[in-house]
Design a protein around this motif. Structure first.
Motif, mmCIF file in Angstrom:
data_model
loop_
_atom_site.group_PDB
_atom_site.id
_atom_site.type_symbol
_atom_site.label_atom_id
_atom_site.label_comp_id
_atom_site.label_asym_id
_atom_site.label_seq_id
_atom_site.Cartn_x
_atom_site.Cartn_y
_atom_site.Cartn_z
ATOM 1 N N GLU A 22 0.813 -1.214 0.000
ATOM 2 C CA GLU A 22 0.000 0.000 0.000
ATOM 3 C C GLU A 22 0.847 1.266 0.000
ATOM 4 O O GLU A 22 0.427 2.313 -0.514
ATOM 5 N N ALA A 23 2.055 1.199 0.561
ATOM 6 C CA ALA A 23 2.911 2.383 0.599
ATOM 7 C C ALA A 23 3.277 2.852 -0.801
ATOM 8 O O ALA A 23 3.482 4.055 -1.034
ATOM 9 N N GLY A 24 3.355 1.913 -1.743
ATOM 10 C CA GLY A 24 3.672 2.276 -3.118
ATOM 11 C C GLY A 24 2.552 2.994 -3.827
ATOM 12 O O GLY A 24 2.745 3.508 -4.935
ATOM 13 N N ALA A 42 -4.937 19.318 1.547
ATOM 14 C CA ALA A 42 -4.704 19.306 2.993
ATOM 15 C C ALA A 42 -3.827 18.118 3.382
ATOM 16 O O ALA A 42 -3.782 17.103 2.666
ATOM 17 N N PRO A 43 -3.130 18.184 4.519
ATOM 18 C CA PRO A 43 -2.332 17.032 4.969
ATOM 19 C C PRO A 43 -3.161 15.771 5.147
ATOM 20 O O PRO A 43 -2.624 14.659 5.053
ATOM 21 N N GLU A 44 -4.457 15.942 5.400
ATOM 22 C CA GLU A 44 -5.346 14.786 5.544
ATOM 23 C C GLU A 44 -5.751 14.187 4.199
ATOM 24 O O GLU A 44 -6.553 13.245 4.152
ATOM 25 N N GLN A 45 -5.175 14.705 3.096
ATOM 26 C CA GLN A 45 -5.509 14.240 1.749
ATOM 27 C C GLN A 45 -4.235 13.820 0.995
ATOM 28 O O GLN A 45 -3.806 14.493 0.062
ATOM 29 N N PRO A 46 -3.630 12.708 1.382
ATOM 30 C CA PRO A 46 -2.408 12.277 0.689
ATOM 31 C C PRO A 46 -2.679 11.930 -0.776
ATOM 32 O O PRO A 46 -3.648 11.254 -1.101
ATOM 33 N N ASP A 47 -1.787 12.413 -1.643
ATOM 34 C CA ASP A 47 -1.932 12.164 -3.074
ATOM 35 C C ASP A 47 -1.600 10.711 -3.408
ATOM 36 O O ASP A 47 -0.624 10.137 -2.903
ATOM 37 N N LEU A 48 -2.405 10.143 -4.296
ATOM 38 C CA LEU A 48 -2.158 8.795 -4.784
ATOM 39 C C LEU A 48 -1.062 8.787 -5.841
ATOM 40 O O LEU A 48 -0.871 9.761 -6.576
ATOM 41 N N ASN A 49 -0.374 7.676 -5.914
ATOM 42 C CA ASN A 49 0.662 7.469 -6.923
ATOM 43 C C ASN A 49 0.069 6.633 -8.055
ATOM 44 O O ASN A 49 -0.031 5.403 -7.964
#
Length: 514
Positions: A113-115, A153-160
């Motif tokens: 999931e980290a990827g 926002a920091p609560e919205q991490p961008d997907l790769n």
């Protein structure tokens, strides 16, 4: 014509102060009466609550505040019975930090999931100079010191999106909702899914031009690989008859925006030029002509927008008070006269102004992250006024306080007050939508845009007739030649006699040519 519903603010059925799917379902007869063709619903998914639902926890569920999947299916069925289609908002650029993928990545840096996000090793400085649209750096630290990317926002991490599991999961999401009868999707941040593979610095810090992001943000937006996503999504939608994709594409270069609606990509890409243009004929004429030219090169219709849940209400933007109302009514006739599709944000048809919201009641992360330097978007998200009672009919009697405070004078704009009043803004919209359908040259004709001093004219030539929308943006009455019939005007003070129309300041008229 697509009607945008900010679900949380539209209609509360159970008295918890929050709009919901059952409340919207009960108001479908109103939308059918108004004359719209489809409704687009802002995100209805379980959310972390950091950005009005755009921080999604589960893409294949419904937030309990709004109901459940059965409620959405019932809404789709009822909408179809009254001739309306339902378009959902989908958010593929980022998730909530509460999403199971991100939570797994926090617990184990080496998990698969980290990827699916953009992580960088611990270091003194962020990996690059990218900035958040909500203020400050676009990188924050995890508890173990890693950096992660969030363009909002920091609560919205961008997907790769370079991880194939991301694409595969979203394709499942599309099919999940299409199988339940929805008619398509409005795609949030459609221009932002891919980032520069090497995470290089942007040429400049976050400073978009008036009309959107430009070369200064070359590494974060509009990467060429993103178009492959829309080709795949289009192929999925093509398996479901009468469905559509419309993209939010906030780029300064309209020729680049238009590429998102090439024949094998999205059906539409929203054009925000009118929404951001100053009240003068040159600005509006340039906004219309440039959009028609750009989208014409790819054979796509223009999707016109005057307002939405992110921008100040037109009445206020155009000067406020009686002046702003007059201009907003004229602008509405202009937009609805243009060839292509029109998008109407709930409350525009009532002439709602931007509401003043006390700082302590604001929810928008733009306000919170800027330390109050930026007002935020709460003022255009106030609950919809349905009647002139204290609670404006948003919630049932005895309900909890609404999620955003309702101004004391909000009832003056209520649907119940305007529905039966000739000349009201609501009746103006309803009549315009009916005439737009009765005179297809407005929506499908070939448009010519001209200016003469303070007067802007859009002439649309159709197969059976030619129509004109004339707008006087000046401070003096303008005389307009009229060899045909006056269909509709935005002001009661418009007069026609002897082949001439007297058009007061800040007003518009629709004409059919002989």
């Amino acid at each position: 014509m697509v009607y945008q519903v900010y679900l949380r603010s539209f209609a509360d059925s159970n008295g918890d102060g929050i709009g919901d799917l059952a409340g919207l379902r009960a108001r479908l007869p109103y939308l059918a009466w108004l004359g719209v063709d489809a409704l687009w619903i802002n995100p209805h998914y379980p959310s972390g609550g950091a950005d009005g639902g755009y921080d999604v926890v589960d893409y294949r569920a419904v937030d309990p505040d709004y109901g459940d999947v059965a409620d959405l299916e019932a809404l789709v069925d009822d909408a179809r019975r009254v001739g309306l289609r339902v378009v959902l908002d989908v958010v593929p650029n980022h998730t909530s930090d509460q999403h199971r993928w991100f939570q797994a990545a926090l617990a184990d840096p080496d998990c698969p999931e980290a990827g699916r996000y953009h992580f960088a090793p611990p270091s003194e400085e962020p990996p690059n100079n990218w900035q958040s649209l909500f203020g400050g750096p676009a990188w924050s630290r995890t508890p173990d010191g890693r950096w992660y990317l969030h363009l909002f926002a920091p609560e919205q991490p961008d997907l790769n999106w370079r991880d194939p599991e991301v694409a595969a999961d979203f394709e499942q999401t599309l099919r999940f909702w299409l199988d339940r009868g929805v008619s398509g999707f409005r795609v949030d941040v459609a221009y932002g899914l891919y980032k520069d593979a090497a995470l290089r610095d942007n040429p400049g810090f976050y400073a978009p031009t008036l009309f959107g992001h430009g070369p200064e943000q070359a590494m974060t937006w509009n990467q060429p690989e993103v178009h492959d996503v829309w080709r795949r999504w289009r192929s999925i939608c093509d398996e479901y008859p009468d469905t559509m994709l419309v993209g939010e594409v906030c780029l300064a270069d309209l020729d680049q925006v238009a590429l998102y609606s090439r024949p094998d990509e999205m059906h539409q890409a929203l054009s925000f030029r009118l929404l951001k243009s100053a009240w003068d004929p040159a600005s509006f004429a340039a906004a219309i002509s440039s959009a028609l030219d750009a989208f014409g090169t790819v054979g796509a219709p223009v999707s016109w927008v005057l307002g939405n849940h992110d921008k100040e209400r037109q009445v206020t933007r155009f000067g406020g008070g009686a002046l702003g109302r007059a201009r907003a009514r004229a602008a509405a006739l202009l937009m609805l006269a243009l060839p292509g599709s029109a998008y109407l944000y709930a409350g525009e048809e009532l002439g709602l102004p931007q509401a003043a919201v006390a700082d302590e009641a604001k929810r928008d992360p733009i306000f919170l992250r800027s330390g109050g330097a930026r007002a935020g978007r709460d003022g255009c998200r106030i609950p919809m006024p349905w009647n002139a009672t204290d609670g404006v009919g948003f919630s049932p009697d005895g309900a909890a306080e609404p999620w955003l405070p309702i101004p004391a004078d909000w009832g003056r704009y209520a649907v119940s007050r305007q529905a039966g009043r000739n000349g009201s803004t609501l009746q103006l919209y309803r009549r315009a939508l009916a005439l737009r359908k009765a005179h297809p040259a407005f929506a499908t004709g070939t448009a010519t845009v001209t200016t003469n001093g303070d007067v802007l004219t859009v002439r649309c030539a159709g197969e059976e007739e030619t129509v004109r929308c004339v707008v006087n943006m000046g401070a003096e009455t303008a005389l307009v030649s009229c060899s045909g019939t006056v269909l509709l005007s935005s002001s009661r003070r418009v007069h026609s006699a002897g082949g001439t129309v007297a058009l007061p300041p800040n007003s518009a008229v629709w004409l059919v040519e002989d």
